[in-house]
Design a protein around this motif. Structure first.
Motif, PDB file in Angstrom:
ATOM      1  N   UNK A 286     -15.212   4.720   0.257  1.00 26.18           N
ATOM      2  CA  UNK A 286     -16.038   5.158  -0.868  1.00 26.18           C
ATOM      3  C   UNK A 286     -15.200   5.715  -2.013  1.00 26.18           C
ATOM      4  N   UNK A 287     -13.977   6.154  -1.716  1.00 21.88           N
ATOM      5  CA  UNK A 287     -13.155   6.811  -2.738  1.00 21.88           C
ATOM      6  C   UNK A 287     -11.810   6.109  -2.942  1.00 21.88           C
ATOM      7  N   UNK A 288     -11.800   4.809  -2.644  1.00 15.92           N
ATOM      8  CA  UNK A 288     -10.633   3.966  -2.933  1.00 15.92           C
ATOM      9  C   UNK A 288      -9.351   4.504  -2.299  1.00 15.92           C
ATOM     10  N   UNK A 289      -9.413   4.702  -0.987  1.00 20.10           N
ATOM     11  CA  UNK A 289      -8.254   5.153  -0.217  1.00 20.10           C
ATOM     12  C   UNK A 289      -7.986   4.125   0.887  1.00 20.10           C
ATOM     13  N   UNK A 290      -7.495   2.938   0.521  1.00 15.04           N
ATOM     14  CA  UNK A 290      -7.379   1.847   1.495  1.00 15.04           C
ATOM     15  C   UNK A 290      -6.418   2.140   2.637  1.00 15.04           C
ATOM     16  N   UNK A 291      -5.363   2.903   2.374  1.00 15.29           N
ATOM     17  CA  UNK A 291      -4.397   3.195   3.430  1.00 15.29           C
ATOM     18  C   UNK A 291      -5.036   4.068   4.522  1.00 15.29           C
ATOM     19  N   UNK A 292      -5.800   5.070   4.101  1.00 11.29           N
ATOM     20  CA  UNK A 292      -6.469   5.914   5.081  1.00 11.29           C
ATOM     21  C   UNK A 292      -7.580   5.143   5.786  1.00 11.29           C
ATOM     22  N   UNK A 293      -8.248   4.237   5.072  1.00  9.73           N
ATOM     23  CA  UNK A 293      -9.274   3.399   5.700  1.00  9.73           C
ATOM     24  C   UNK A 293      -8.661   2.553   6.813  1.00  9.73           C
ATOM     25  N   UNK A 294      -7.465   2.033   6.569  1.00 11.76           N
ATOM     26  CA  UNK A 294      -6.778   1.233   7.590  1.00 11.76           C
ATOM     27  C   UNK A 294      -6.394   2.108   8.786  1.00 11.76           C
ATOM     28  N   UNK A 295      -5.924   3.308   8.496  1.00 19.20           N
ATOM     29  CA  UNK A 295      -5.571   4.239   9.574  1.00 19.20           C
ATOM     30  C   UNK A 295      -6.802   4.576  10.415  1.00 19.20           C
ATOM     31  N   UNK A 296      -7.932   4.756   9.736  1.00 20.52           N
ATOM     32  CA  UNK A 296      -9.177   5.056  10.447  1.00 20.52           C
ATOM     33  C   UNK A 296      -9.628   3.873  11.301  1.00 20.52           C
ATOM     34  N   UNK A 297      -9.462   2.661  10.781  1.00 20.10           N
ATOM     35  CA  UNK A 297      -9.812   1.472  11.561  1.00 20.10           C
ATOM     36  C   UNK A 297      -8.952   1.379  12.821  1.00 20.10           C
ATOM     37  N   UNK A 298      -7.667   1.656  12.676  1.00 21.62           N
ATOM     38  CA  UNK A 298      -6.776   1.576  13.832  1.00 21.62           C
ATOM     39  C   UNK A 298      -7.155   2.635  14.869  1.00 21.62           C
ATOM     40  N   UNK A 299      -7.455   3.857  14.395  1.00 21.20           N
ATOM     41  CA  UNK A 299      -7.888   4.907  15.316  1.00 21.20           C
ATOM     42  C   UNK A 299      -9.185   4.512  16.017  1.00 21.20           C
ATOM     43  N   UNK A 300     -10.103   3.903  15.278  1.00 19.56           N
ATOM     44  CA  UNK A 300     -11.363   3.436  15.863  1.00 19.56           C
ATOM     45  C   UNK A 300     -11.102   2.393  16.937  1.00 19.56           C
ATOM     46  N   UNK A 301     -10.172   1.507  16.672  1.00 16.33           N
ATOM     47  CA  UNK A 301      -9.843   0.455  17.639  1.00 16.33           C
ATOM     48  C   UNK A 301      -9.334   1.045  18.960  1.00 16.33           C
ATOM     49  N   UNK A 302      -8.434   2.010  18.862  1.00 21.84           N
ATOM     50  CA  UNK A 302      -7.883   2.633  20.069  1.00 21.84           C
ATOM     51  C   UNK A 302      -8.994   3.311  20.873  1.00 21.84           C
ATOM     52  N   UNK A 303      -9.888   3.989  20.182  1.00 23.00           N
ATOM     53  CA  UNK A 303     -10.971   4.706  20.853  1.00 23.00           C
ATOM     54  C   UNK A 303     -11.980   3.742  21.485  1.00 23.00           C
ATOM     55  N   UNK A 304     -12.311   2.680  20.766  1.00 21.70           N
ATOM     56  CA  UNK A 304     -13.250   1.693  21.317  1.00 21.70           C
ATOM     57  C   UNK A 304     -12.668   0.998  22.536  1.00 21.70           C
ATOM     58  N   UNK A 305     -11.363   0.808  22.540  1.00 22.17           N
ATOM     59  CA  UNK A 305     -10.716   0.208  23.719  1.00 22.17           C
ATOM     60  C   UNK A 305     -10.879   1.116  24.927  1.00 22.17           C
ATOM     61  N   UNK A 306     -10.745   2.438  24.726  1.00 23.72           N
ATOM     62  CA  UNK A 306     -10.949   3.384  25.822  1.00 23.72           C
ATOM     63  C   UNK A 306     -12.374   3.314  26.339  1.00 23.72           C
ATOM     64  N   UNK A 307     -13.299   2.997  25.439  1.00 20.74           N
ATOM     65  CA  UNK A 307     -14.716   2.917  25.814  1.00 20.74           C
ATOM     66  C   UNK A 307     -15.111   1.529  26.317  1.00 20.74           C
ATOM     67  N   UNK A 308     -14.126   0.644  26.469  1.00 18.69           N
ATOM     68  CA  UNK A 308     -14.341  -0.711  26.978  1.00 18.69           C
ATOM     69  C   UNK A 308     -15.148  -1.589  26.038  1.00 18.69           C
TER      70      UNK A 308
END
Length: 396
Positions: A286-308
């Motif tokens: 929402x505030x044009x921070x693509x690098x942090x958005x990518x970091x958040x996506x990667x963190x989401x991926x790791x967490x979703x993997x833990x949740x199968x």
């Protein structure tokens, strides 16, 4: 003998602070109006600003009785009683009041004891500090608190009240910092019941003391994460995020969510952590921070993997990998690119695994470490084998 809901009598007694005179006055009102609904009486007494005024029948009044006790103590004791209502939670030690007034602890302790001698406050011993001295916390009785608050507002300027409140909030903020740091000589029972810190936070928000709001919210957040009170941690995180958003610090708002996601993920609370990681992505986009958005996506991926949730984990990882490549952050991109290859392999998605495996190999060979090059080559080889490119798989 009243025909109404008798369970409301407990609520009425609580609102009267179980003071006999107040209870008799309520009884007199019921006798005068026997058909009055008890829940309506509870409603009338629930409004703090009107409670003392309502507790008056004829010449008898709770306010007048409190006034007699108040007038029987000296001006310094009266000041202490009034200002204790400006302390978060309306409870304080002599040490705390001494800090706020810039006077000696023991002088305030004596004033508080004088007030207790006149049945205006009561105390509770919470710990020993220093050389084994007991620490007493003093609180006015509820109806006395309402009276003292009225006097404070009537007799003292808002500027002086605000200055006192700021010192009090700062005192509690420092105490909370000591709890987080496990400092000696600190009131650790607050860790179990942080009610006063929340009261301090509300005052700081109301007064617009943003630095104190940030410090209190951040330390409360750490406290709740350490005690695994996840709902409380989520509420405090929302306070922090809203504070950063209001001040225009969008990057720090997203970072606050990411820190919470990381902390919860490390405490086996991945389901809660995912919520924070996704919130971080929303704020970043929402505030044009693509690098942090990518970091958040990667963190989401790791967490979703833990949740199968493997499909969701792969989608989030691919978004992170592609965004980092597009941004030219090739070193940072290696981990999500390689992660995407591994997630595709787990799901037997050969073509996607090969695509990300080749990208990982190319990036690692160009800017990665030895370990990253080896990891990329090995997993790319697995991907090539999955799509029957056996010669290439063996080479890798």
């Amino acid at each position: 003998q009243h025909p109404g809901d008798l369970t409301q009598f407990d609520a009425l007694a609580g609102l009267c602070d179980h003071v006999p005179l107040a209870l008799r006055l309520i009884g007199a009102r019921i006798a005068i109006r026997p058909q009055i609904e008890l829940d309506y009486l509870v409603y009338l007494l629930s409004e703090e600003r009107n409670r003392l005024e309502y507790l008056k029948v004829g010449e008898r009044a709770v306010r007048a009785a409190i006034q007699l006790s108040y007038d029987s103590v000296d001006a310094d004791a009266q000041r202490a009683l009034c200002f204790i209502t400006a302390v978060p939670g309306s409870t304080a030690s002599g040490k705390e009041l001494g800090n706020n007034f810039g006077e000696t602890d023991f002088h305030q302790e004596m004033l508080l004891n004088r007030l207790e001698d006149h049945n205006l406050v009561y105390h509770k011993i919470v710990k020993a500090y220093g050389a084994g001295s007991p620490l007493a916390m003093f609180s006015p009785f509820e109806l006395v608190r309402l009276f003292a608050r009225e006097r404070l507002i009537a007799d003292v300027s808002d500027e002086l009240i605000s200055n006192f409140e700021k010192k009090s909030v700062g005192y509690l903020s420092n105490s909370l910092s000591q709890i987080i740091a496990h400092a000696d000589d600190v009131e650790l029972s607050w860790e179990l019941d942080p009610t006063r810190f929340h009261a301090a936070l509300r005052i700081a928000e109301k007064r617009g003391w943003l630095e104190l709001v940030r410090d209190l919210a951040l330390n409360l957040h750490v406290l709740y994460l350490s005690t695994r009170e996840l709902d409380s941690a989520r509420e405090i995180n929302d306070t922090l995020v809203d504070l950063h958003l209001q001040s225009g610090d969008y990057k720090e708002a997203a970072r606050a969510c990411l820190r919470t996601a990381e902390s919860l993920g490390g405490r086996d609370a991945s389901e809660h952590a995912v919520t924070f990681a996704r919130r971080a992505r929303e704020i970043a986009l929402a505030h044009n921070l693509p690098l942090i958005a990518a970091e958040a996506d990667f963190a989401t991926s790791i967490l979703l993997h833990k949740l199968q949730d493997l499909p969701g984990a792969l989608d989030a990882s691919e978004r992170a990998a592609q965004a980092l490549i597009d941004l030219g952050h090739h070193v940072t991109a290696i981990s999500p690119v390689l992660n995407s290859c591994k997630l595709a392999l787990e799901q037997d998605r050969g073509e996607r695994a090969v695509s990300w495996g080749r990208s990982a190999t190319e990036l690692a060979d160009r800017v990665g470490s030895i370990d990253q090059r080896a990891d990329a080559a090995f997993n790319c080889g697995r991907a090539e084998g999955l799509v029957s490119n056996f010669l290439r798989a063996v080479e890798l």
